[in-house]
Write an enzyme that holds these catalytic residues in place. Structure first.
Site, PDB file in Angstrom:
ATOM      1  NE  ARG A 443     -35.987 -29.920  34.830  1.00 32.64           N
ATOM      2  CZ  ARG A 443     -36.436 -29.378  35.950  1.00 32.64           C
ATOM      3  NH1 ARG A 443     -37.606 -29.761  36.433  1.00 32.64           N
ATOM      4  NH2 ARG A 443     -35.738 -28.481  36.603  1.00 32.64           N
ATOM      5  CB  VAL A 444     -42.957 -32.484  29.153  1.00 31.94           C
ATOM      6  CG1 VAL A 444     -43.722 -33.258  28.091  1.00 31.94           C
ATOM      7  CG2 VAL A 444     -43.021 -33.223  30.481  1.00 31.94           C
TER       8      VAL A 444
END
Length: 584
Positions: A443-444
């Site tokens: 999700r980064v």
């Protein structure tokens, strides 16, 4: 102590009966301390060598020889050694020490059941406080009820019996920390178990601390490279991130974490590996592999093996996290691996059932989500005002038959910043690391990649997605056109390139070279069985003929158009030489 009417009473214990004058002094002391008259009676206790032990309500005043020795020992521990000789310091301590007239809360063991002891008389004990039993075994308060409490035991409970005395320490569970812990193997209490002697600790941190707040953090934007092409190119991990490694048993989860530790060599990253419920032989083999490859110099192993008590398995990840926080607050970068949190949840479930807490979904206690969230939330990239240190967490979770929708996996997936899903079918087909590109995610994302890696990886995920879709579709067709066959061959080549042997992480420039050449179809016509050999030759060729280019990519993290063209030109020359050798 209180009588049947609820009035406070006092009990005086000693080996010899006190004189009338001594009794009067004790009565005056009680009246002065509690501002009222407290009934006092004497009880003979031959276990007390000399002196008296006075108990008033839940307060205990210990004037026995053992009590005075313990007070003096605690007093000496509080003295900080200075630059001078130790002898004058000890002489000064002895001259200044006075017997403290302060109440000490001492309780009594009601029952002992395996790893749980129920204690009464400690009315002011707090959750998480450490208690010391008469046998020397320590425990931690885990359940508070009216008039009694339950604590988990960190040692052998066979020496503890009903009626044994237990003393408060007024301290919460903690972990000794310091630079000397690097290169060592310790248990969940910080005690070395590698047979290499005592560790001098520089500080002592509580194993449970609040996670850094929003204002104490900064964005996750610096890569924590694992050296694994399949992960760094498509699911990048940033410093301060929490990336879950999930999959069935024996699918290479620990191997991914170990390769990530090996890849931190020379990068000034402190690594901590927490083994929860693993076989002791497996942990010993892992430590030997790290030592043989020079990784133990910057690594600490916190070990709570399968043979350890559930209490030690429960606190092990928090102890490792406390050690990581010590380095993080010094401004350093930390990589911590929790292997694995499935066994951690099982250990906590066992303790909860022994504590008679009601089970919830799938027989786990209702607070098992909080168990892991308060652990993983402590991983962060601290703000510059707090030193800019970071702690990156790689929790490992084991699934059953690939069921990622089970209770514990879904809990931890919702806490972390992405997951790397390792698939059994891929693993047994030889695709290692067996990363499922469809179910894995970070999700980064690109924020944790250098510009060189982001540029080189380009359309890799899209190409693999198209290949998987076409592969499924063509299973039902035997007659394929040339374009489809070429697309399938290209996708198979990409999958083959993502295979990587264990203990052989790639540097950044090696990954950039491989991806640039592959995604520009340089390796299109190489047979699959020759792909590994050509990849090795390609890296050797560019390392010899373009060392400045390799060094520049590693140092700057940039890939210019000129660099890309140089890589492609050299890759084509390497391909010609490779074909020439094959033809010969």
């Amino acid at each position: 102590m209180r009588n049947a009417r609820g009035r406070m009473t006092a009990e005086l214990r000693s080996a010899r009966e006190p004189s009338q004058e001594q009794l009067q002094r004790f009565e005056k002391f009680l009246a002065r301390t509690y501002q009222k008259k407290v009934p006092l009676h004497w009880e003979k206790d031959e276990t007390i060598g000399s002196g008296f032990r006075l108990q008033a309500g839940s307060d205990v005043y210990d004037w026995t020889l053992d009590g005075r020795v313990r007070q003096f020992r605690d007093y000496l521990r509080q003295i900080q050694p200075g630059q001078d000789s130790l002898l004058p310091l000890m002489r000064q301590a002895v001259e200044n020490w006075e017997l403290a007239v302060v109440p000490e809360e001492i309780g009594e063991v009601l029952t002992v059941d395996g790893e749980i002891a129920t204690v009464s008389g400690l009315d002011h004990a707090q959750y998480g406080e450490i208690l010391v039993f008469a046998s020397g075994v320590k425990g931690m308060v885990q359940d508070l009820r009216r008039g009694e409490l339950s604590c988990i035991l960190f040692g052998d409970g066979e020496e503890i019996t009903a009626g044994s005395l237990v003393r408060r320490t007024l301290k919460t569970a903690g972990m000794p920390v310091g630079e000397e812990f690097l290169g060592r193997v310790v248990d969940a209490l910080g005690v070395p178990v590698d047979g290499r002697g005592r560790i001098h600790s520089e500080d002592h941190r509580p194993i449970e601390t609040p996670a850094p707040g929003i204002l104490d953090r900064q964005p996750v934007n610096t890569p924590m490279e694992t050296g694994l092409l399949a992960i760094d190119s498509m699911f990048p991990i940033g410093r301060g991130q929490r990336e879950l490694i999930i999959g069935d048993r024996q699918t290479g989860k620990t191997a991914v974490a170990v390769d990530a530790i090996l890849n931190q060599k020379g990068k000034d990253v402190v690594c901590i590996y927490v083994a929860i419920g693993q076989k002791t032989s497996s942990v010993a083999q892992l430590v030997e592999n790290l030592r043989r490859r020079g990784a133990m110099e910057y690594t600490t192993v916190v070990c709570a093996p399968a043979g350890a008590s559930a209490a030690l398995q429960y606190i092990a990840p928090y102890a490792g996290c406390a050690l990581g926080e010590y380095f993080m607050h010094l401004g350093r970068d930390v990589l911590i691996v929790y292997d694995d949190l499935s066994k951690h949840a099982i250990a906590y479930r066992a303790l909860s059932l022994l504590l008679e807490r009601s089970p919830g979904r799938e027989a786990y206690p209702g607070d098992v989500f909080y168990l892991h969230s308060r652990l993983l939330e402590r991983s962060a990239h601290l703000s510059d005002e707090l030193g800019g240190g970071s702690m990156t967490a790689l929790p490992i979770v084991e699934t059953q038959a690939g069921d990622v929708s089970a209770y514990i996996p879904t809990n931890i997936i919702s806490i972390t910043d992405g997951q790397i899903f390792l698939e059994s079918d891929l693993f047994f087909s030889g695709q290692r690391p067996a990363v499922n590109v469809g179910l894995s995610v970070s999700r980064v994302g690109g924020d944790a990649q250098t510009k060189a890696m982001k540029s080189a990886a380009g359309t890799l995920r899209l190409e693999l997605a198209q290949y998987r879709e076409m592969e499924v579709f063509t299973q039902f067709s035997s007659d394929l056109d040339d374009a489809t066959k070429r697309q399938l061959t290209y996708g198979q080549g990409l999958m083959r390139l993502l295979r990587q042997p264990q203990y052989a992480p790639f540097s950044q420039h090696q990954q950039v070279i491989i991806l640039t050449a592959a995604l520009n179809h340089v390796m299109q016509d190489i047979p699959l069985e020759e792909m590994d050999r050509f990849r090795s030759d390609l890296l050797d060729y560019l390392g010899e003929n373009a060392p400045d280019l390799c060094r520049r990519i590693d140092m700057t993290g940039m890939l210019s158009d000129e660099d890309r063209e140089e890589i492609l030109a050299l890759a084509k020359k390497a391909l010609e030489e490779f074909r020439g050798r094959q033809g010969a």
